[in-house]
Design a protein around this motif. Structure first.
Motif, mmCIF file in Angstrom:
data_model
loop_
_atom_site.group_PDB
_atom_site.id
_atom_site.type_symbol
_atom_site.label_atom_id
_atom_site.label_comp_id
_atom_site.label_asym_id
_atom_site.label_seq_id
_atom_site.Cartn_x
_atom_site.Cartn_y
_atom_site.Cartn_z
ATOM 1 N N LEU A 54 -72.860 10.342 -55.083
ATOM 2 C CA LEU A 54 -73.356 9.420 -54.060
ATOM 3 C C LEU A 54 -74.214 10.160 -53.033
ATOM 4 C CD1 LEU A 54 -70.100 7.334 -53.481
ATOM 5 C CD2 LEU A 54 -72.215 6.499 -54.502
ATOM 6 N N ARG A 55 -73.795 11.345 -52.656
ATOM 7 C CA ARG A 55 -74.593 12.156 -51.726
ATOM 8 C C ARG A 55 -75.973 12.454 -52.326
ATOM 9 N NH1 ARG A 55 -71.633 15.450 -47.897
ATOM 10 N NH2 ARG A 55 -69.417 14.896 -47.858
ATOM 11 N N ASP A 56 -75.993 12.775 -53.613
ATOM 12 C CA ASP A 56 -77.256 13.096 -54.269
ATOM 13 C C ASP A 56 -78.190 11.886 -54.294
ATOM 14 O OD1 ASP A 56 -76.309 15.636 -54.710
ATOM 15 O OD2 ASP A 56 -75.718 15.258 -56.804
ATOM 16 N N GLN A 57 -77.638 10.687 -54.552
ATOM 17 C CA GLN A 57 -78.488 9.497 -54.613
ATOM 18 C C GLN A 57 -79.166 9.232 -53.273
ATOM 19 O OE1 GLN A 57 -78.807 8.508 -57.776
ATOM 20 N NE2 GLN A 57 -77.220 10.091 -57.995
ATOM 21 N N VAL A 58 -78.437 9.422 -52.196
ATOM 22 C CA VAL A 58 -79.012 9.177 -50.868
ATOM 23 C C VAL A 58 -79.965 10.306 -50.493
ATOM 24 C CG1 VAL A 58 -78.474 8.885 -48.423
ATOM 25 C CG2 VAL A 58 -77.018 7.814 -50.159
ATOM 26 N N ALA A 59 -79.591 11.539 -50.836
ATOM 27 C CA ALA A 59 -80.446 12.683 -50.477
ATOM 28 C C ALA A 59 -81.790 12.631 -51.195
ATOM 29 C CB ALA A 59 -79.721 13.991 -50.803
ATOM 30 N N HIS A 60 -81.793 12.176 -52.436
ATOM 31 C CA HIS A 60 -83.035 12.115 -53.210
ATOM 32 C C HIS A 60 -83.865 10.872 -52.893
ATOM 33 C CE1 HIS A 60 -80.902 14.765 -56.427
ATOM 34 N NE2 HIS A 60 -81.373 15.480 -55.424
ATOM 35 N N GLY A 61 -83.260 9.927 -52.165
ATOM 36 C CA GLY A 61 -83.993 8.721 -51.792
ATOM 37 C C GLY A 61 -83.740 7.575 -52.752
ATOM 38 N N LEU A 62 -83.698 6.351 -52.217
ATOM 39 C CA LEU A 62 -83.414 5.191 -53.043
ATOM 40 C C LEU A 62 -84.600 4.761 -53.895
ATOM 41 C CD1 LEU A 62 -81.418 2.940 -50.528
ATOM 42 C CD2 LEU A 62 -80.517 4.513 -52.238
ATOM 43 N N ALA A 63 -85.799 5.213 -53.566
ATOM 44 C CA ALA A 63 -86.996 4.739 -54.259
ATOM 45 C C ALA A 63 -86.940 5.020 -55.756
ATOM 46 C CB ALA A 63 -88.243 5.371 -53.651
ATOM 47 N N ARG A 64 -86.335 6.138 -56.135
ATOM 48 C CA ARG A 64 -86.322 6.488 -57.551
ATOM 49 C C ARG A 64 -85.432 5.564 -58.364
ATOM 50 N NH1 ARG A 64 -82.609 11.479 -59.417
ATOM 51 N NH2 ARG A 64 -80.617 10.780 -58.565
ATOM 52 N N ALA A 65 -84.519 4.832 -57.685
ATOM 53 C CA ALA A 65 -83.611 3.943 -58.412
ATOM 54 C C ALA A 65 -84.358 2.794 -59.075
ATOM 55 C CB ALA A 65 -82.543 3.395 -57.468
ATOM 56 N N GLU A 66 -85.509 2.416 -58.517
ATOM 57 C CA GLU A 66 -86.242 1.268 -59.051
ATOM 58 C C GLU A 66 -86.721 1.518 -60.477
ATOM 59 O OE1 GLU A 66 -89.560 -1.929 -57.472
ATOM 60 O OE2 GLU A 66 -89.562 0.113 -56.661
ATOM 61 N N LYS A 67 -87.055 2.758 -60.791
ATOM 62 C CA LYS A 67 -87.539 3.079 -62.132
ATOM 63 C C LYS A 67 -86.561 3.943 -62.919
ATOM 64 C CE LYS A 67 -92.411 2.823 -60.783
ATOM 65 N NZ LYS A 67 -93.722 3.545 -60.749
ATOM 66 N N ALA A 68 -85.380 4.130 -62.371
ATOM 67 C CA ALA A 68 -84.396 4.982 -63.045
ATOM 68 C C ALA A 68 -83.867 4.289 -64.299
ATOM 69 C CB ALA A 68 -83.240 5.294 -62.095
ATOM 70 N N PRO A 69 -83.586 5.034 -65.364
ATOM 71 C CA PRO A 69 -83.002 4.424 -66.572
ATOM 72 C C PRO A 69 -81.546 4.041 -66.324
ATOM 73 C CG PRO A 69 -83.082 6.808 -66.810
ATOM 74 C CD PRO A 69 -83.794 6.486 -65.517
ATOM 75 N N TYR A 70 -81.057 3.174 -67.186
ATOM 76 C CA TYR A 70 -79.665 2.721 -67.087
ATOM 77 C C TYR A 70 -78.698 3.900 -67.164
ATOM 78 C CZ TYR A 70 -75.352 0.324 -68.433
ATOM 79 O OH TYR A 70 -74.056 -0.119 -68.496
ATOM 80 N N ARG A 71 -79.131 4.968 -67.804
ATOM 81 C CA ARG A 71 -78.278 6.143 -67.989
ATOM 82 C C ARG A 71 -77.815 6.742 -66.666
ATOM 83 N NH1 ARG A 71 -81.735 8.721 -70.442
ATOM 84 N NH2 ARG A 71 -82.371 10.198 -68.831
ATOM 85 N N LEU A 72 -78.623 6.566 -65.584
ATOM 86 C CA LEU A 72 -78.251 7.140 -64.284
ATOM 87 C C LEU A 72 -76.874 6.651 -63.855
ATOM 88 C CD1 LEU A 72 -78.968 8.644 -61.612
ATOM 89 C CD2 LEU A 72 -79.937 6.475 -60.811
ATOM 90 N N TRP A 73 -76.615 5.351 -63.999
ATOM 91 C CA TRP A 73 -75.335 4.786 -63.584
ATOM 92 C C TRP A 73 -74.302 4.865 -64.699
ATOM 93 C CZ3 TRP A 73 -80.080 2.578 -62.414
ATOM 94 C CH2 TRP A 73 -80.409 2.558 -61.062
ATOM 95 N N ASP A 74 -74.753 4.738 -65.942
ATOM 96 C CA ASP A 74 -73.809 4.759 -67.052
ATOM 97 C C ASP A 74 -73.134 6.121 -67.189
ATOM 98 O OD1 ASP A 74 -72.636 3.380 -69.317
ATOM 99 O OD2 ASP A 74 -73.767 4.767 -70.564
ATOM 100 N N ASP A 75 -73.881 7.201 -66.993
ATOM 101 C CA ASP A 75 -73.285 8.537 -67.071
ATOM 102 C C ASP A 75 -72.221 8.724 -65.994
ATOM 103 O OD1 ASP A 75 -74.864 9.125 -69.211
ATOM 104 O OD2 ASP A 75 -76.296 10.376 -68.110
ATOM 105 N N ALA A 76 -72.519 8.256 -64.767
ATOM 106 C CA ALA A 76 -71.533 8.365 -63.688
ATOM 107 C C ALA A 76 -70.297 7.535 -64.008
ATOM 108 C CB ALA A 76 -72.154 7.916 -62.367
ATOM 109 N N ALA A 77 -70.507 6.346 -64.599
ATOM 110 C CA ALA A 77 -69.372 5.496 -64.948
ATOM 111 C C ALA A 77 -68.526 6.131 -66.049
ATOM 112 C CB ALA A 77 -69.879 4.126 -65.386
ATOM 113 N N ARG A 78 -69.164 6.753 -67.031
ATOM 114 C CA ARG A 78 -68.423 7.394 -68.113
ATOM 115 C C ARG A 78 -67.536 8.529 -67.589
ATOM 116 N NH1 ARG A 78 -70.177 6.291 -73.357
ATOM 117 N NH2 ARG A 78 -72.049 4.965 -73.469
#
Length: 337
Positions: A54-78
């Motif tokens: 969560l710290r990394d997502q905020v530190a890197h900025g939310l803008a990248r989430a718009e084009k991020a692949p589903y894997r970004l959240w799926d890997d964290a969930a796994r």
């Protein structure tokens, strides 16, 4: 009685007896403390990793989430599944849909903040009141056996009206949410049932009926989920007593203060009419002029039922608006939306 029917009934009775013996046997009663301790460690490690994510997502900025692949959240969930924090895993996986909705940066940041709050609450769980501690454990994925709820949960007897039902399916598991409201207490309750492929969901609670029953509530700071512990008669047609919009919002605010991770809350609104805003969006408005936005794909059934007149309506309230479930009309009776 046909022979095959008698044989089927006997086999079913034997299966039930075997399941009961497994449930109540010595092995079921004694929980291995070492197993529980290992899971606590794994969950703690998984939440520490989620905190860094969560710290990394905020530190890197939310803008990248718009084009991020589903894997970004799926890997964290796994990783959370591996850490035996299944409740959080499903929540994290659901975040992938937010960047594709209007106003997504605010919503995504809010969800990240609530997840961080949950992580911090678990880390300081020994300092929390018992009810809030149970809520935190439930949100993470720790379950309470039904037998424990029936024997030790808070019992409330009332005339419970089934005010709405909704079925969802995820990962081959079907879930039915049935909302209840007590006529005397005005208290809401949620009864969940689950079904694997090839099995049926519980259909004993019928929308538009009420039953004299005693519910056993799961522990938590805002007890909502419950089991039907005992019935005192058959269900009869019933209509819930609702509140105006302001009364509902006060009720929701009080619940949210006790459980900030509430994602939905049942609404039972009385004497509300449909109205359109300037942009064409639908609202329900009460006699005082207070309104709530509606979130529904096809409004025509509700529009045809109300005809501009007042109705009693129930629904699920979330941050995106009110999803109508059932309406009661003076002449048309109970209509599932």
């Amino acid at each position: 009685r046909p022979g095959w029917a008698a044989e089927w009934i006997e086999e079913r009775r034997e299966r039930t007896d075997r399941a009961e013996r497994r449930r109540t046997g010595p092995a079921a009663k004694a929980k291995d403390p070492k197993t529980a301790e290992r899971r606590e460690r794994r969950v703690g490690d998984g939440l520490a990793e989620l905190d860094q994510w969560l710290r990394d997502q905020v530190a890197h900025g939310l803008a990248r989430a718009e084009k991020a692949p589903y894997r970004l959240w799926d890997d964290a969930a796994r990783r959370l599944v591996d850490a035996q924090a299944g409740g959080l895993a499903g929540h994290v996986r659901g975040l992938a849909a937010i960047p594709r909705s209007p106003g997504w940066p605010d919503r995504l940041l809010e969800e990240y903040a609530l997840l961080r709050l949950l992580v911090r609450a678990h880390q300081r769980r020994d300092e929390l009141p018992e009810g809030l501690r149970e809520t935190v454990r439930s949100r993470i994925g720790f379950t309470v056996a039904q037998e424990e709820v029936v024997t030790g949960g808070e019992r409330v007897r009332d005339l419970w009206c089934a005010t709405g039902s909704r079925d969802t399916a995820q990962d081959l598991l079907s879930t039915r949410r049935v909302w209840l409201r007590g006529r005397r207490t005005g208290r809401p309750a949620l009864v969940l049932s689950f079904a694997a492929p090839g099995t049926s969901l519980d259909a004993s609670l019928i929308v538009g009926t009420e039953v004299d029953a005693e519910l056993a509530f799961y522990p938590g700071s805002q007890p909502l989920r419950a089991l039907v512990a005992e019935r005192f008669g058959a269900a009869v047609p019933g209509r819930p007593a609702g509140t105006p919009v302001r009364g509902f919002l006060d009720e929701h605010a009080a619940a949210l203060a006790l459980d900030p991770w509430l994602d939905r809350w049942p609404a039972t609104l009385e004497n509300v009419r449909l109205a359109r805003a300037g942009g064409g969006d639908l609202y329900v408005i009460d006699e005082a002029g207070d309104a709530l936005p509606l979130r529904m794909g096809d409004p025509w059934r509700l529009l045809a039922l109300s005809g501009g007149g007042p109705v009693t309506m129930t629904g699920e309230w979330s941050s995106r608006g009110l999803r109508p479930l059932v309406a009661w009309h003076g002449t048309e009776g109970t209509v599932v939306l």
